[in-house]
Design an enzyme around this catalytic site. Structure first.
Site, PDB file in Angstrom:
ATOM      1  N   CYS A  52       0.840  -1.201   0.000  1.00  0.00           N
ATOM      2  CA  CYS A  52       0.000   0.000   0.000  1.00  0.00           C
ATOM      3  C   CYS A  52       0.873   1.248   0.000  1.00  0.00           C
ATOM      4  O   CYS A  52       1.756   1.401   0.850  1.00  0.00           O
ATOM      5  CB  CYS A  52      -0.916   0.001   1.224  1.00  0.00           C
ATOM      6  SG  CYS A  52      -1.806   1.545   1.473  1.00  0.00           S
ATOM      7  N   CYS A  55       0.384   3.367   3.515  1.00  0.00           N
ATOM      8  CA  CYS A  55       0.753   2.880   4.843  1.00  0.00           C
ATOM      9  C   CYS A  55       2.070   3.521   5.316  1.00  0.00           C
ATOM     10  O   CYS A  55       2.942   3.845   4.502  1.00  0.00           O
ATOM     11  CB  CYS A  55       0.898   1.353   4.826  1.00  0.00           C
ATOM     12  SG  CYS A  55      -0.671   0.457   4.909  1.00  0.00           S
ATOM     13  N   HIS A 121      -4.390   0.392   7.889  1.00  0.00           N
ATOM     14  CA  HIS A 121      -4.893   0.125   6.547  1.00  0.00           C
ATOM     15  C   HIS A 121      -6.336  -0.381   6.542  1.00  0.00           C
ATOM     16  O   HIS A 121      -7.057  -0.207   5.553  1.00  0.00           O
ATOM     17  CB  HIS A 121      -3.966  -0.913   5.887  1.00  0.00           C
ATOM     18  CG  HIS A 121      -4.260  -1.197   4.454  1.00  0.00           C
ATOM     19  ND1 HIS A 121      -3.916  -0.347   3.434  1.00  0.00           N
ATOM     20  CD2 HIS A 121      -4.875  -2.271   3.860  1.00  0.00           C
ATOM     21  CE1 HIS A 121      -4.277  -0.864   2.270  1.00  0.00           C
ATOM     22  NE2 HIS A 121      -4.867  -2.027   2.501  1.00  0.00           N
ATOM     23  N   ASN A 187     -13.801   9.476  -1.572  1.00  0.00           N
ATOM     24  CA  ASN A 187     -14.462   8.406  -2.311  1.00  0.00           C
ATOM     25  C   ASN A 187     -14.186   7.108  -1.558  1.00  0.00           C
ATOM     26  O   ASN A 187     -13.032   6.698  -1.434  1.00  0.00           O
ATOM     27  CB  ASN A 187     -13.932   8.298  -3.736  1.00  0.00           C
ATOM     28  CG  ASN A 187     -14.272   9.509  -4.572  1.00  0.00           C
ATOM     29  OD1 ASN A 187     -15.339  10.089  -4.434  1.00  0.00           O
ATOM     30  ND2 ASN A 187     -13.351   9.915  -5.428  1.00  0.00           N
ATOM     31  N   SER A 195      -9.301   3.651  -5.494  1.00  0.00           N
ATOM     32  CA  SER A 195      -8.275   2.711  -5.951  1.00  0.00           C
ATOM     33  C   SER A 195      -7.479   2.086  -4.807  1.00  0.00           C
ATOM     34  O   SER A 195      -6.677   1.188  -5.037  1.00  0.00           O
ATOM     35  CB  SER A 195      -7.307   3.432  -6.901  1.00  0.00           C
ATOM     36  OG  SER A 195      -6.681   4.519  -6.238  1.00  0.00           O
ATOM     37  N   HIS A 198      -7.026   1.900   1.888  1.00  0.00           N
ATOM     38  CA  HIS A 198      -6.492   2.616   3.054  1.00  0.00           C
ATOM     39  C   HIS A 198      -7.340   3.872   3.280  1.00  0.00           C
ATOM     40  O   HIS A 198      -7.624   4.614   2.343  1.00  0.00           O
ATOM     41  CB  HIS A 198      -5.031   2.999   2.827  1.00  0.00           C
ATOM     42  CG  HIS A 198      -4.330   3.439   4.080  1.00  0.00           C
ATOM     43  ND1 HIS A 198      -3.355   2.685   4.693  1.00  0.00           N
ATOM     44  CD2 HIS A 198      -4.470   4.546   4.845  1.00  0.00           C
ATOM     45  CE1 HIS A 198      -2.918   3.311   5.773  1.00  0.00           C
ATOM     46  NE2 HIS A 198      -3.595   4.459   5.877  1.00  0.00           N
ATOM     47  N   HIS A 200      -8.608   7.270   3.429  1.00  0.00           N
ATOM     48  CA  HIS A 200      -8.024   8.548   2.999  1.00  0.00           C
ATOM     49  C   HIS A 200      -9.049   9.358   2.216  1.00  0.00           C
ATOM     50  O   HIS A 200     -10.054   8.831   1.740  1.00  0.00           O
ATOM     51  CB  HIS A 200      -6.791   8.314   2.119  1.00  0.00           C
ATOM     52  CG  HIS A 200      -7.092   7.800   0.749  1.00  0.00           C
ATOM     53  ND1 HIS A 200      -7.463   6.488   0.507  1.00  0.00           N
ATOM     54  CD2 HIS A 200      -7.107   8.415  -0.470  1.00  0.00           C
ATOM     55  CE1 HIS A 200      -7.678   6.313  -0.792  1.00  0.00           C
ATOM     56  NE2 HIS A 200      -7.481   7.474  -1.411  1.00  0.00           N
ATOM     57  N   GLN A 202      -9.240  13.310  -0.264  1.00  0.00           N
ATOM     58  CA  GLN A 202      -8.458  14.210  -1.101  1.00  0.00           C
ATOM     59  C   GLN A 202      -8.889  15.656  -0.894  1.00  0.00           C
ATOM     60  O   GLN A 202     -10.003  15.923  -0.431  1.00  0.00           O
ATOM     61  CB  GLN A 202      -8.597  13.841  -2.573  1.00  0.00           C
ATOM     62  CG  GLN A 202      -8.102  12.449  -2.926  1.00  0.00           C
ATOM     63  CD  GLN A 202      -8.146  12.209  -4.423  1.00  0.00           C
ATOM     64  OE1 GLN A 202      -7.590  12.975  -5.216  1.00  0.00           O
ATOM     65  NE2 GLN A 202      -8.820  11.140  -4.831  1.00  0.00           N
TER      66      GLN A 202
END
Length: 385
Positions: A52, A55, A121, A187, A195, A198, A200, A202
C-alpha cells in the site's frame, strides 16, 4: 409528515439549494432486479499492507517514502488533477466571432493533496472513534487556513481558531498563488472509484469556483438577499429538526438528514444548525460535534446492509477567496452520495432519464431516513469478531 399519498405516487420535489427538481417514483421499488450487482465488500483487510502506498514507512508511486505517522498524514498528490506550474494560456479571440462566443477555455492551476485518516490500513471513518475523527477535521482546518486569502472576512476567524500543535506530517508548503476554492472529499469503496482501501480523502484547490458549489452559492446568496440576511440552510436545518421525519441523527451543533430533494437512495446531508461559513468558524466543542455526527452517519451506513458502505462525500463551505457577499452567504454542510439501493450488491445508476431529463429516485427520503435511524448502535463487524 408529508401527505401519505406521496409514498405511493410519482411526484417531483424541488431542491432550493440548486434551484432544480427531482422525480420521485416510490412504486418502482417493487420491480424485479436482474441487472448488474456489485461484489460484496472485502472486510478482511490487514492492518498493514506492505504494497500500500499510503501505509506508514512504505514507498509511494513516485519514490517518496511515507514517514512513520501515528495519526493523519498529508502529502501533495503524486498524480494531481491540477498543478501549480504549467504553461500559460490566454484566449486571444475576443472579436465577437462564433469561436470567441462558443469555444471558450480558461487555464486552471491549483494544488491537490491526499489526507490519510489513520495509519491503519483496515479502518474507515465508521471504525474510528470520534476523538480520532477530530484529528482529521483539525487537519482539514489547518489546510483550509493555509490556503485562505488574507483579505477574506474569514481570516480573522482563522486567527482565533484553536488547534493542537501539528506534527511533522503536516509540514506542507504554502501554495505559490491564491486559489479560489478548496474541495475536500472522500471516495469510499471500489463502487465509487476508490483505488486504495487505506482510509483517505483528497483535497483539490483551484483558481476557479467549481460548478456544484457555485450553483449552491448562487442560491444561498439569493435566499439571503430575499430573506433579509437569513441563511437558507439554517432555516432548512430548523425545519427538519422540527418535522423530524427525515432526520437521521442530530447533536447540539449539527443535524444529519436525508434531504427532501435527495437524489441518491440513502443520500445524507450534514448541516451546521447555526450559520457557520467554514471550518474556521467552529470552536473545539463544535469540531467534536462534527466528529460525532461523522462517526454516527458512517456507522449507520455500514450497519444498514452490513457491508463497507460505498459513498462519495464532500464538504461545501465558503470560498478561499471571494466577495463579502459570497463569504457571508456560505453555510457549512456536507454531502454524502452513496449508490447502494436494495442491498450490499444492488446499486442505483444515474442513466437514461436521469441523464437526459432530470434525476429520479425510488424510495422516498422519509423511508430512507427511517431505515438509517433503525441502523444505529454498535458497528456490525465489531459484534461478529
Amino acid at each position: 409528515m408529508p401527505d401519505a399519498i406521496l409514498d405511493d405516487i410519482s411526484h417531483r420535489r424541488y431542491n432550493p439549494l440548486r434551484g432544480s427538481w427531482i422525480l420521485v417514483s416510490p412504486h418502482r421499488t417493487k420491480r424485479p432486479w436482474q441487472g448488474q450487482q456489485e461484489a460484496a465488500s472485502q472486510t478482511t483487510v490487514p492492518e498493514y499492507d506492505q504494497s500500500c502506498y499510503l501505509c506508514p514507512g512504505n514507498k509511494r508511486a513516485q519514490g517518496d517514502t511515507n514517514p512513520d505517522y501515528k495519526s493523519t498524514f498529508v502529502f501533495v498528490n503524486d498524480y494531481s488533477a491540477v498543478k501549480e506550474e504549467q504553461a500559460e494560456y490566454h484566449q486571444t479571440e475576443d472579436d465577437g466571432s462564433l469561436s470567441a462566443l462558443l469555444l471558450k477555455a480558461e487555464s486552471v492551476t491549483g494544488k491537490c493533496y491526499v489526507v490519510t485518516f489513520s495509519p491503519k490500513h483496515n479502518l474507515t471513518l465508521a471504525d474510528l472513534q470520534p476523538s480520532e475523527i477530530v484529528a482529521v477535521i483539525d487537519t482539514w482546518t489547518r489546510l483550509y487556513i493555509a490556503h485562505l486569502s488574507p483579505k477574506s472576512p474569514l481570516a480573522q476567524a482563522a486567527g482565533a481558531t484553536t488547534l493542537p500543535p501539528s506534527g511533522h506530517q503536516h509540514n506542507v508548503s504554502r501554495p505559490n498563488a491564491q486559489y479560489r476554492y478548496m474541495q475536500i472529499f472522500e471516495n469510499k469503496g471500489a463502487a465509487m472509484g476508490c483505488s486504495n482501501p487505506h482510509p483517505h480523502g483528497q483535497i483539490w484547490t483551484t483558481t476557479g469556483l467549481p460548478e456544484e458549489p457555485a450553483t449552491e452559492l448562487e442560491q444561498l446568496i439569493k435566499y439571503r438577499r430575499e430573506k433579509g440576511g437569513v441563511s437558507l440552510l439554517e432555516d432548512y436545518a430548523k425545519l427538519e429538526v422540527d418535522k423530524e421525519e427525515r432526520v437521521v441523527y442530530k447533536n447540539k451543533s449539527f443535524v444529519a438528514v436525508c434531504p427532501w430533494w435527495a437524489v441518491w437512495p440513502f443520500e445524507v446531508m450534514i448541516i451546521a444548525r447555526q450559520h457557520k461559513r467554514a471550518l474556521v468558524d467552529f470552536d473545539d466543542v463544535e469540531r467534536k460535534d462534527l466528529a460525532d455526527v461523522f462517526s454516527d452517519v458512517t456507522r449507520r451506513y455500514d450497519n444498514l446492509f452490513e457491508t463497507q458502505f460505498p459513498y462519495s462525500m464532500g464538504l461545501h463551505q465558503a470560498p478561499l477567496e471571494g466577495s463579502n457577499t459570497e463569504i457571508e452567504a456560505s453555510h457549512f454542510h456536507i454531502h454524502f452520495y452513496p449508490p447502494l439501493l436494495r442491498s450490499a450488491t444492488v446499486r442505483k445508476f444515474l442513466v437514461g432519464y436521469e441523464l437526459m431529463a432530470e434525476p429520479q429516485r425510488d424510495i422516498t427520503p422519509e423511508q430512507a431516513a427511517a431505515r438509517l435511524r433503525n441502523s444505529g448502535g454498535e458497528l456490525y463487524r465489531n459484534e461478529i469478531q
